[in-house]
Scaffold this motif. Sequence first.
Motif, short mmCIF file in Angstrom:
data_model
loop_
_atom_site.label_atom_id
_atom_site.label_comp_id
_atom_site.label_asym_id
_atom_site.label_seq_id
_atom_site.Cartn_x
_atom_site.Cartn_y
_atom_site.Cartn_z
N ARG A 88 0.83 -1.21 0.00
CA ARG A 88 0.00 0.00 0.00
C ARG A 88 0.86 1.26 0.00
NH1 ARG A 88 -4.53 -0.86 4.52
NH2 ARG A 88 -5.09 1.24 3.85
N GLU A 127 -6.86 10.58 1.35
CA GLU A 127 -7.69 9.63 2.08
C GLU A 127 -6.96 8.31 2.32
OE1 GLU A 127 -11.53 9.18 0.24
OE2 GLU A 127 -11.73 11.35 -0.01
N ALA A 128 -6.30 7.80 1.27
CA ALA A 128 -5.58 6.53 1.39
C ALA A 128 -4.40 6.65 2.35
CB ALA A 128 -5.12 6.07 0.01
N THR A 130 -4.20 8.61 5.02
CA THR A 130 -4.74 8.59 6.38
C THR A 130 -5.02 7.16 6.82
OG1 THR A 130 -5.70 10.78 6.09
CG2 THR A 130 -6.64 9.42 7.83
N GLU A 131 -5.63 6.37 5.94
CA GLU A 131 -5.93 4.98 6.28
C GLU A 131 -4.65 4.18 6.52
OE1 GLU A 131 -8.29 3.52 3.04
OE2 GLU A 131 -9.86 5.00 3.39
N GLY A 134 -2.90 5.06 9.79
CA GLY A 134 -3.61 4.45 10.92
C GLY A 134 -3.22 2.99 11.09
N GLN A 153 -0.63 12.37 10.58
CA GLN A 153 -1.74 11.98 9.74
C GLN A 153 -2.44 13.22 9.21
OE1 GLN A 153 -4.44 9.27 11.51
NE2 GLN A 153 -2.86 7.87 12.18
N SER A 156 -8.69 13.93 7.79
CA SER A 156 -9.55 13.14 6.92
C SER A 156 -10.58 14.00 6.23
CB SER A 156 -10.24 12.03 7.73
OG SER A 156 -11.04 12.63 8.73
#
Length: 169
Positions: A88, A127-128, A130-131, A134, A153, A156
């Motif tokens: 990722r 967005e990706a 932030t995910e 996390g 981060q 969002s």
Amino acid sequence: MPREAIPAASPQVLGAQTDAWLRLGGRNLTGRFGAEVLGIVTVLQDKSALTDRGFAARRIRPHCIAVEQVVTEAGRYFPLPDPRAQQRWAQLQRRGGQAGAGCRRAIAEGRFRVFTKAMRDFLDIGEATTELLGLIAAQAAPGRPPAAGGPAQPSSGTPNRTAGAAGAP
């Protein structure tokens, strides 16, 4: 030995490995990547971002160039311990590098469609990111809440996408 034959690390081992990855430079890279993407997303909230090429050159292009630089540096850093998280992260690097280059070229050449595509890509990348951050924080601290000073981060909250105003880059 084939990778499939290697048993998965326990959550504690993965946590220690991920914590080391963060402490030795991963936190800096992911934090800078996230901060530059957030910088772009924040500037996009101004109407001038899509209507004024000079504004885009002054306020957005530096972030695009910085994303490209972070991607180059991240490509030299060792991989995340978790292969799925690394996949990722590598994908975010590729997408960030492509969007950064597209942004920079679009502003220089005045190509509005290329510019808006790059900006849409940066919204998705935000967005990706932030995910993923996390997930990395959770892996670095299995069984406990993320510690203060964890990976930076981006917010969002992303602005509404503008269908496109005539004019800018």
